[in-house]
Design a protein around this motif. Structure first.
Motif, short mmCIF file in Angstrom:
data_model
loop_
_atom_site.label_atom_id
_atom_site.label_comp_id
_atom_site.label_asym_id
_atom_site.label_seq_id
_atom_site.Cartn_x
_atom_site.Cartn_y
_atom_site.Cartn_z
N VAL A 25 -41.41 -2.70 -32.67
CA VAL A 25 -40.19 -3.02 -31.92
C VAL A 25 -39.94 -1.98 -30.82
N LEU A 26 -40.10 -0.71 -31.17
CA LEU A 26 -39.88 0.33 -30.17
C LEU A 26 -40.94 0.29 -29.07
N SER A 27 -42.18 -0.04 -29.40
CA SER A 27 -43.21 -0.13 -28.37
C SER A 27 -42.99 -1.34 -27.48
N MET A 28 -42.47 -2.42 -28.03
CA MET A 28 -42.14 -3.58 -27.20
C MET A 28 -41.02 -3.24 -26.23
N LEU A 29 -40.03 -2.51 -26.70
CA LEU A 29 -38.94 -2.10 -25.83
C LEU A 29 -39.43 -1.16 -24.73
N GLY A 30 -40.24 -0.19 -25.11
CA GLY A 30 -40.79 0.74 -24.13
C GLY A 30 -41.72 0.06 -23.15
N GLY A 31 -42.53 -0.88 -23.62
CA GLY A 31 -43.42 -1.63 -22.73
C GLY A 31 -42.65 -2.49 -21.75
N ALA A 32 -41.56 -3.09 -22.20
CA ALA A 32 -40.73 -3.90 -21.31
C ALA A 32 -40.09 -3.04 -20.23
N ILE A 33 -39.59 -1.89 -20.61
CA ILE A 33 -38.98 -0.98 -19.62
C ILE A 33 -40.04 -0.49 -18.65
N GLY A 34 -41.22 -0.13 -19.15
CA GLY A 34 -42.31 0.31 -18.28
C GLY A 34 -42.77 -0.78 -17.34
N GLY A 35 -42.84 -2.01 -17.84
CA GLY A 35 -43.22 -3.13 -16.98
C GLY A 35 -42.22 -3.37 -15.87
N ILE A 36 -40.95 -3.23 -16.18
CA ILE A 36 -39.91 -3.40 -15.16
C ILE A 36 -40.02 -2.32 -14.11
N LEU A 37 -40.24 -1.09 -14.55
CA LEU A 37 -40.32 0.02 -13.59
C LEU A 37 -41.57 -0.08 -12.72
N LEU A 38 -42.68 -0.51 -13.29
CA LEU A 38 -43.93 -0.54 -12.54
C LEU A 38 -44.07 -1.76 -11.64
N ALA A 39 -43.73 -2.93 -12.12
CA ALA A 39 -44.04 -4.14 -11.37
C ALA A 39 -42.85 -5.06 -11.19
N GLY A 40 -41.64 -4.57 -11.38
CA GLY A 40 -40.47 -5.43 -11.29
C GLY A 40 -40.28 -6.07 -9.93
N LYS A 41 -40.45 -5.29 -8.89
CA LYS A 41 -40.24 -5.83 -7.54
C LYS A 41 -41.36 -6.78 -7.12
N ASP A 42 -42.56 -6.55 -7.62
CA ASP A 42 -43.71 -7.34 -7.18
C ASP A 42 -43.78 -8.71 -7.83
N ILE A 43 -43.66 -8.78 -9.14
CA ILE A 43 -43.84 -10.06 -9.84
C ILE A 43 -42.57 -10.57 -10.50
N GLY A 44 -41.48 -9.88 -10.34
CA GLY A 44 -40.23 -10.30 -10.94
C GLY A 44 -39.92 -9.50 -12.19
N TYR A 45 -38.66 -9.24 -12.36
CA TYR A 45 -38.24 -8.36 -13.46
C TYR A 45 -38.44 -9.00 -14.83
N LYS A 46 -38.13 -10.26 -14.97
CA LYS A 46 -38.26 -10.91 -16.27
C LYS A 46 -39.73 -11.05 -16.68
N PHE A 47 -40.58 -11.44 -15.72
CA PHE A 47 -42.00 -11.61 -16.04
C PHE A 47 -42.66 -10.28 -16.35
N SER A 48 -42.32 -9.24 -15.59
CA SER A 48 -42.91 -7.93 -15.86
C SER A 48 -42.41 -7.36 -17.19
N ALA A 49 -41.16 -7.64 -17.55
CA ALA A 49 -40.66 -7.20 -18.85
C ALA A 49 -41.37 -7.93 -19.99
N MET A 50 -41.63 -9.22 -19.80
CA MET A 50 -42.32 -9.98 -20.83
C MET A 50 -43.76 -9.48 -21.01
#
Length: 79
Positions: A27-52
């Motif tokens: 659960v904690l790694s999923m949360l951290g991965g979602a936050i990392g995905g948002i920070l890395l690729a949120g603007k490029d591919i969308g915040y929801k998709f990068s979080a997923m």
């Protein structure tokens, strides 16, 4: 229930505590991965998709690591 919580807090390793620690780590790694995905690729591919995607790829490295760590701790406590 208090025996289980005492066993969990004291670091006693049995099958129930291992399952709980793996679930907490997942659960904690999923949360951290979602936050990392948002920070890395949120603007490029969308915040929801990068979080997923981050939430799905986050546990890929954590689950083998936590299982290896628990196995090593089990070896150290048994010797």
């Amino acid at each position: 229930m208090s025996n289980f919580l005492t066993s969990l807090a004291s670091g006693n390793l049995n099958i129930a505590t291992v399952i709980v620690w793996v679930m907490i780590a997942t659960v904690l790694s999923m949360l951290g991965g979602a936050i990392g995905g948002i920070l890395l690729a949120g603007k490029d591919i969308g915040y929801k998709f990068s979080a997923m995607l981050g939430g799905l790829f986050g546990p890929a490295g954590v689950i083998p690591g936590i299982l290896l760590g628990l196995a090593v701790l089990n070896l150290f406590t048994n010797s």
